[in-house]
Write an enzyme that holds these catalytic residues in place. Structure first.
Site, PDB file in Angstrom:
ATOM      1  N   ARG B  20       0.844  -1.203   0.000  1.00 14.62           N
ATOM      2  CA  ARG B  20       0.000   0.000   0.000  1.00 14.62           C
ATOM      3  C   ARG B  20       0.880   1.253   0.000  1.00 14.62           C
ATOM      4  NH1 ARG B  20      -2.188   0.156   6.291  1.00 14.62           N
ATOM      5  NH2 ARG B  20      -0.159  -0.073   7.224  1.00 14.62           N
ATOM      6  N   TYR B 150      10.333   8.549  15.727  1.00 11.67           N
ATOM      7  CA  TYR B 150      10.200   8.434  14.273  1.00 11.67           C
ATOM      8  C   TYR B 150      11.250   9.310  13.582  1.00 11.67           C
ATOM      9  CZ  TYR B 150       8.062   8.460   9.624  1.00 11.67           C
ATOM     10  OH  TYR B 150       7.835   8.325   8.273  1.00 11.67           O
TER      11      TYR B 150
END
Lengths: 102, 240
Positions: B20, B150
């Site tokens: 995806r 992150y």
């Protein structure tokens, strides 16, 4: 062919593959006492990495199991498995005994 | 652009997170341009194409990645281009970030690209050709609140890429980071929209990335002509 001969053949093939990439004056002599990682070794560090990868790949394909020659166990040994072809062969035979008892 | 269709004929590209979002986009692009594509993802494949091979693998597990490459040694036989795209994102204030979520980000966003790249490099050293493209993020530069782990992973990814570029340079393998801005994907939906809009509004080019923006940069790094470009981080959208 016994297992030791089989392993030696894999190491020799890796060294032959290395020699194919080295110039005439840098050829590595191939035999059971060939020094790999010691003051006498003809291999530089990148050449040794190349040999280790070739040997690991061949072992992994032959025994159908991921075999790492450079895990913590190898590094912690008093006598390095990478001193010469003989010590490397012995170490590989130990590893193979774990994944596939003879 | 028509004369460039088929530019990857004969090449095998490995794309992580290919089911995806950006990963699927890149995988389909390589397929459209003639490459064989291997997709690594935890979930079942979503691409149907004769040149696409899907491998279900948990990228958070280094041993699983190594086993997947064992399979590739038997089936694909070569890997020419790697796009380390798979990533997970949990955006949360540091003091309430679940340790498990932080660990998952380190495993998938940093450790997995390392393992995938090193295993792929073992193929590339045989062919003396390779392109490793790691998908970074504007977060590494903008350092948004809530994205400590992150952003650190993505900053670390650039450093990892640059060191690998040195190690693999002699094998004619380039390693670069493409730091993308926000694009409409499932991952984006995990973030507060107002936060994203504020970040986008502050960019020199204040809009979301389009697929063509990303694919253009992918083609640049993967190009035969880019053999002298390595250890670079390219930020999209004017981030620096």
């Amino acid at each position: 062919m016994d297992r030791r001969e089989q392993v030696l053949g894999i190491i020799y093939a890796a060294l032959e593959s290395l020699n194919a990439e080295l110039s005439e004056d840098r050829q590595v002599e191939i035999g059971p006492t060939t020094a790999l990682f010691s003051p006498d070794a003809a291999l530089d560090s990148l050449s040794l990495v190349s040999v280790i990868i070739d040997v690991e790949t061949a072992l992994t394909m032959e025994w159908d199991a991921p075999i790492s020659l450079t895990d913590d166990r190898a590094m912690a040994r008093a006598i390095s498995p990478f001193d010469d072809v003989g010590t490397l062969t012995d170490y590989i035979l130990e590893l193979l005994a774990e994944v596939s008892p003879a | 652009m028509d004369d460039l269709v088929g530019r990857y004929v004969g090449r095998t590209a490995l794309v992580t997170g290919s089911t995806r979002g950006v990963g699927r986009l890149i995988a389909e692009h390589f397929l459209a341009q003639g490459a064989s594509v291997i997709g690594f993802a935890r979930s079942p494949g979503t691409i149907t194409h004769p040149a696409y091979q899907h491998v279900e693998v948990d990228l958070a597990d280094p041993m699983a990645i190594q086993k997947a490459f064992m399979g590739l040694h038997k089936s694909a036989g070569r890997v020419d281009i790697v796009v380390n795209n798979a990533a997970v994102l949990t955006s949360q204030y540091a003091m309430i970030m679940p340790p498990g979520a932080a660990q998952a980000m380190v495993n998938v966003n940093l450790l997995a690209p390392f393992i995938v790249s090193r295993e792929a490099a073992k193929f590339m050293r045989k062919t003396k050709w390779g392109r490793i493209i790691n998908i970074g993020s504007m977060a590494a530069s903008l350092e948004p609140i809530g994205d400590s782990v992150y952003a650190a992973c993505k900053a670390g990814l650039s450093t990892l890429t640059n060191v690998m570029a040195k190690e693999f340079g002699a094998m004619n393998v380039t390693c670069n980071t493409l730091a993308i801005t926000a694009i409409e994907t499932d991952m984006l939906s995990q973030l507060p929209r107002d936060k994203i809009d504020l970040i986008i509004a502050g960019l020199p080019i204040p809009r979301f990335a389009e697929p063509a923006d990303i694919l253009n940069a992918i083609d640049f790094f993967a190009s035969e002509a880019s053999s002298y470009i390595t250890a670079q981080t390219l930020y999209l959208g004017g981030v620096n």
